[in-house]
Design an enzyme around this catalytic site. Sequence first.
Site, PDB file in Angstrom:
ATOM      1  N   GLU A 334       0.837  -1.195   0.000  1.00 49.59           N
ATOM      2  CA  GLU A 334       0.000   0.000   0.000  1.00 49.59           C
ATOM      3  C   GLU A 334       0.875   1.250   0.000  1.00 49.59           C
ATOM      4  OE1 GLU A 334      -3.961  -1.347   2.508  1.00 49.59           O
ATOM      5  OE2 GLU A 334      -2.215  -0.677   3.647  1.00 49.59           O
ATOM      6  N   CYS A 335       0.666   2.130  -0.961  1.00 48.18           N
ATOM      7  CA  CYS A 335       1.250   3.469  -1.013  1.00 48.18           C
ATOM      8  C   CYS A 335       2.776   3.454  -0.873  1.00 48.18           C
ATOM      9  CB  CYS A 335       0.598   4.363   0.042  1.00 48.18           C
ATOM     10  SG  CYS A 335       0.831   6.128  -0.279  1.00 48.18           S
TER      11      CYS A 335
END
Length: 475
Positions: A334-335
Site C-alpha cells: 500500500e502506497c
Amino acid sequence: MERSCFPRFLLAGLRGGSGKTLVSLGLGRVLTEKGYKIKAFKKGPDYIDAKWLSLAVGSEASNLDPFLFPKNKVKDLFFSFRDDFDLALVEGNRGLFDGKDIYGSFSTAELAKLLGIPVILVVDCTKITRTMAAIVLGINSFEPNLNLAGVILNRTAGPRHRKILRDSIEYYTDVPVLGILPKLKTNPIPERHMGLISDQEYNQEVGKIFQTLSKVCKDNLDIERIINIAQEVPLFHKIKVPLFNRINKDEVCIGIVKDSAFWFYYEENFKALEAAGAKLKFLSLLDDSPWPEIDALYIGGGFPETLALQLENNRFKRQLLNNLANSGLPIYAECGGLMFLSRSITFHENTYQMANVFPIDIGVQKKPKGHGYVEGEINLKNPFFPKGYKLLGHEFHYSYCLNERIELDFALNLARGVGVCSGKDGIIYKNVFASYTHIHALGNPKWARNFVLAAKQYQLYKQSNTLPAPKIIAS
C-alpha cells in the site's frame, strides 16, 4: 465483569488545524497520569494522529470510519474495548459536520450520534470574540440529537480576550466553557506534508512534548468536569458477533514490514490476518538482518521518501524483495510499499534506486496528488480480491508515477480517487498487488481470508519444489 456503560467523549473542531489534536494528546496524557486506562480512537483515515494518540495514552489507538466499514462494525469495534478500558477518547477529523456530501455523510457529527458520544468542541479563537458565541449557538442547533457537551477555547491572546469570549458564550448559549487555552509560542509537534511529523523522527523528545501538553491542559481545562461528561453516557451497544471469525487452520507465516519508513497500518488488519490463520513476523527494510522463511508479505505505507537514501544503500534488502516478487511470493503493498517496489524515487531533486519490481519511477511533489476516499472495482485476477469485487478505501499521497504512459497491468478501476494514474490502481506483477489505496479489514472482509489462502498456496508450492509459483487467483 461487564460494565453497563462505556465512559466516552469526542473532541471535534470547526475545521482541520483548530488544535484538537494537541488538546486530544494533552488530555489523553492527563487522564492516563490520573490512573485511567484510556482507549484512544481517531475518526477517519489517519495513521499519524492515531500513532501520536497511542503514545499519549500508552496503548494502540484504533480508527473509526463509517465510510471505510459498515456502521454496525463501527459500533462493534468501538464497544469491543469497553471491558478493558476505563474511558474512550475520540478525536474527530476536519470540521464537526464535514462529510462526503452536503448532508454530512460519514462526518464526525454522524459518528458521535452513532455511538452516543458527547462532543467537546475545540475552537480557534484567534482574532474573534463575541462572534464565537454565534458560532457555538449555530453549531448547537445545526443538527438534531447531537450532544454538544462543552467548548474549549483555544489560542486565546490574554485575560481581556478570554473574559469576553467566556462571558459571550455563557450569556448567549447554554454550552459550558470547559477551559481556555493560551496561544502556544511554538507548536510542540511541527507539521509538514501529510500533517504532523511522525514520532519516528522525534526520538528522545517525545516525553518532553507530552509533558508540555499535559501541563497546558492541567493548568487550563476543567478536567473533572470533562470526566463527568464522559461518564454521563447511554448504555453500551450489545455486540452480536465477533469482530473477526477465527479460522482454525494450519498457520502460514506472513511478514509485515514495520520500521521507520513503513508503519502505516490499521491494527485491525493484523487481527484479521491472525484470525484467518496467519502467524505474523515483523520485519525491516532498513537493516541488513536476514528474514525468516515467510509465505507472504505485507508492506504498508509510510515515508520511504524521507529515508530513501538508507533504503537505496541497503542493496541486500532491495535485491531480496526483487527475488521474492519474481519467485511468486504473494506481496500486498500500500502506497509507501508501492513506492519501494518501483524502480526509483525522486525526492528533493535527488533520485534513489528502489527494488525495481515494477518498471516505474516515482516523484514526490509539494501538494497532494491523491487525497480522500476511494471506491473502485477489481477487474483483473489477483491473489487478494476476486474479480468484480467492490473495494472501499482511501488514499493520501504526494507521490506520483513519473512515467504514466508505460504499459502496466492494473487490477483496480476507480470510480472515486486518483490511484496510480487516471483512475487506475492496483498494479499486478505475478503475485504482487501494489496500490495507492489503503484498506481497512472491517470494510473488506475477503481480504484477510484471501491473503492467508494465497500464503498457503505459496507454502504448498515451496514444499513441492515447483517454484516459481504459478499465479494465485482469489475466489
